[in-house]
Design a protein around this motif. Structure first.
Motif, PDB file in Angstrom:
ATOM      1  N   ASP A 134     -11.704 -31.273 -13.124  1.00  0.00           N
ATOM      2  CA  ASP A 134     -11.627 -29.906 -12.630  1.00  0.00           C
ATOM      3  C   ASP A 134     -10.797 -29.078 -13.609  1.00  0.00           C
ATOM      4  OD1 ASP A 134      -8.960 -30.548 -12.146  1.00  0.00           O
ATOM      5  OD2 ASP A 134      -9.198 -30.663  -9.965  1.00  0.00           O
ATOM      6  N   THR A 139     -13.411 -23.256 -12.548  1.00  0.00           N
ATOM      7  CA  THR A 139     -13.652 -24.261 -11.514  1.00  0.00           C
ATOM      8  C   THR A 139     -15.155 -24.379 -11.301  1.00  0.00           C
ATOM      9  OG1 THR A 139     -11.553 -23.827 -10.399  1.00  0.00           O
ATOM     10  CG2 THR A 139     -13.278 -24.896  -9.113  1.00  0.00           C
ATOM     11  N   PRO A 158     -18.478 -25.639  -9.367  1.00  0.00           N
ATOM     12  CA  PRO A 158     -18.928 -26.133  -8.062  1.00  0.00           C
ATOM     13  C   PRO A 158     -19.236 -27.632  -8.129  1.00  0.00           C
ATOM     14  CG  PRO A 158     -20.000 -24.055  -8.577  1.00  0.00           C
ATOM     15  CD  PRO A 158     -19.272 -24.482  -9.830  1.00  0.00           C
ATOM     16  N   GLN A 162     -17.087 -29.861  -8.767  1.00  0.00           N
ATOM     17  CA  GLN A 162     -16.050 -30.501  -9.568  1.00  0.00           C
ATOM     18  C   GLN A 162     -14.747 -29.710  -9.411  1.00  0.00           C
ATOM     19  OE1 GLN A 162     -19.237 -31.396 -12.982  1.00  0.00           O
ATOM     20  NE2 GLN A 162     -17.166 -31.742 -13.707  1.00  0.00           N
ATOM     21  N   GLY A 163     -14.310 -29.623  -8.165  1.00  0.00           N
ATOM     22  CA  GLY A 163     -13.061 -28.937  -7.924  1.00  0.00           C
ATOM     23  C   GLY A 163     -13.069 -28.058  -6.685  1.00  0.00           C
ATOM     24  N   ASP A 164     -14.252 -27.783  -6.125  1.00  0.00           N
ATOM     25  CA  ASP A 164     -14.282 -26.927  -4.932  1.00  0.00           C
ATOM     26  C   ASP A 164     -14.762 -27.678  -3.691  1.00  0.00           C
ATOM     27  OD1 ASP A 164     -16.982 -27.271  -5.342  1.00  0.00           O
ATOM     28  OD2 ASP A 164     -17.503 -25.154  -5.127  1.00  0.00           O
ATOM     29  N   GLY A 165     -14.947 -28.990  -3.824  1.00  0.00           N
ATOM     30  CA  GLY A 165     -15.309 -29.791  -2.664  1.00  0.00           C
ATOM     31  C   GLY A 165     -16.767 -29.740  -2.269  1.00  0.00           C
ATOM     32  N   SER A 166     -17.615 -29.125  -3.072  1.00  0.00           N
ATOM     33  CA  SER A 166     -19.022 -28.997  -2.719  1.00  0.00           C
ATOM     34  C   SER A 166     -19.831 -30.147  -3.309  1.00  0.00           C
ATOM     35  CB  SER A 166     -19.574 -27.660  -3.242  1.00  0.00           C
ATOM     36  OG  SER A 166     -20.970 -27.583  -3.025  1.00  0.00           O
ATOM     37  N   ALA A 176     -23.533 -29.337  -4.787  1.00  0.00           N
ATOM     38  CA  ALA A 176     -23.691 -28.372  -5.874  1.00  0.00           C
ATOM     39  C   ALA A 176     -24.797 -28.806  -6.834  1.00  0.00           C
ATOM     40  CB  ALA A 176     -22.377 -28.211  -6.633  1.00  0.00           C
ATOM     41  N   ASP A 203     -25.776 -23.900  -9.796  1.00  0.00           N
ATOM     42  CA  ASP A 203     -24.520 -23.417  -9.221  1.00  0.00           C
ATOM     43  C   ASP A 203     -23.422 -23.396 -10.291  1.00  0.00           C
ATOM     44  OD1 ASP A 203     -25.670 -23.180  -6.679  1.00  0.00           O
ATOM     45  OD2 ASP A 203     -25.097 -25.228  -6.120  1.00  0.00           O
ATOM     46  N   GLN A 204     -23.388 -24.432 -11.109  1.00  0.00           N
ATOM     47  CA  GLN A 204     -22.362 -24.478 -12.153  1.00  0.00           C
ATOM     48  C   GLN A 204     -22.610 -23.408 -13.210  1.00  0.00           C
ATOM     49  OE1 GLN A 204     -21.475 -28.370 -13.720  1.00  0.00           O
ATOM     50  NE2 GLN A 204     -20.576 -29.016 -11.784  1.00  0.00           N
ATOM     51  N   ALA A 264     -21.387 -20.142 -11.900  1.00  0.00           N
ATOM     52  CA  ALA A 264     -19.928 -20.021 -11.935  1.00  0.00           C
ATOM     53  C   ALA A 264     -19.440 -19.651 -13.333  1.00  0.00           C
ATOM     54  CB  ALA A 264     -19.285 -21.325 -11.475  1.00  0.00           C
TER      55      ALA A 264
END
Length: 228
Positions: free
Chosen positions: A12, A34, A36, A38-42, A45, A49-50, A53
């Motif tokens: 993360d 951060t 998705p 890998q650090g936000d609990g999703s 993802a 999504d990444q 971000a």
């Protein structure tokens, strides 16, 4: 300059904790991204999504940022250049290379329960991890975040050939600039073979210089920032 920092698999934004203050001291604004999943609990993802971000961070940056990707996330940095060629001032690739269009993002290891867990240190023995002590290895493995299957198996889509006009810095940790040039010349890295401006920089470390050589990596990145 704003410098966006994208960590590789299982990491993360805290992976850059040593790099951030060093870049700030050198007059830059580092922004760990951060991701998705890998650090936000999703856990659900996806690669899209990444990418979203990363693009959100590019759009929020002051001026034209430099985008730094580490390992597999070199592809995310390159996808940012593809989607925002007019906004990204430079791409720095640390210990990795961008995947080509149509290739899976990071299907390197087996999935378990819909995610790709850290596989342990056996696949990384040798130059990759030689500079990581036992405590650092334990801390890394304990904090490693399984990568959602939707990320690992996501398909890379590149669309805008203006990405080849974005300057690139290849940071070479566990391999040398000479090796990187050979791989590109041999056709192993087709995206960089087409890039118009590629520089190389060596750093004496294993695969995770943000952990083992944070100040050195910060100096290298700062020195590579383009003129505003």
């Amino acid at each position: 300059m704003d410098i966006l920092l994208i960590a590789g698999l299982w990491l993360d934004g805290s992976a850059w904790n040593g790099v951030v203050p060093a870049l700030e001291a050198l007059g830059h604004r580092p922004v760990p991204v951060t991701l998705p999943g890998q650090g936000d609990g999703s856990a659900s993802a996806t690669l899209d999504d990444q990418v979203a971000a990363v693009l959100s961070a590019v759009d929020a940056a002051s001026g034209r940022p430099m985008v730094v990707g580490h390992s597999a996330a070199c592809t995310l940095a390159w996808l940012a250049a593809d989607a925002r060629p007019e906004r990204v001032a430079k791409v720095a690739l640390v210990g990795g290379f961008p995947a080509a269009d149509g290739r899976p993002y990071a299907d390197f290891f087996e999935l378990e329960d819909g995610a790709m867990p850290f596989p342990g240190w056996a696949p990384f023995e040798g130059p990759d991890s030689a500079d990581l002590g036992e405590e650092a290895r334990r801390d890394f493995a304990a904090a490693a975040i399984p990568v959602p299957a939707g990320v690992a198996e996501g398909v890379v889509r590149l669309k805008d050939e203006r990405r080849f006009d974005v300057p690139v810095l290849v940071v070479c940790p566990e391999f040398t600039p000479a090796q990187a040039r050979e791989w590109i010349a041999a056709g192993d890295v087709p995206e960089l073979a087409k890039a118009g401006h590629v520089d190389f920089a060596d750093i004496d470390s294993g695969h995770w210089p943000m952990i083992t050589q944070p100040a050195g990596l910060a100096r290298l990145l700062a020195a590579a920032t383009p003129e505003p």
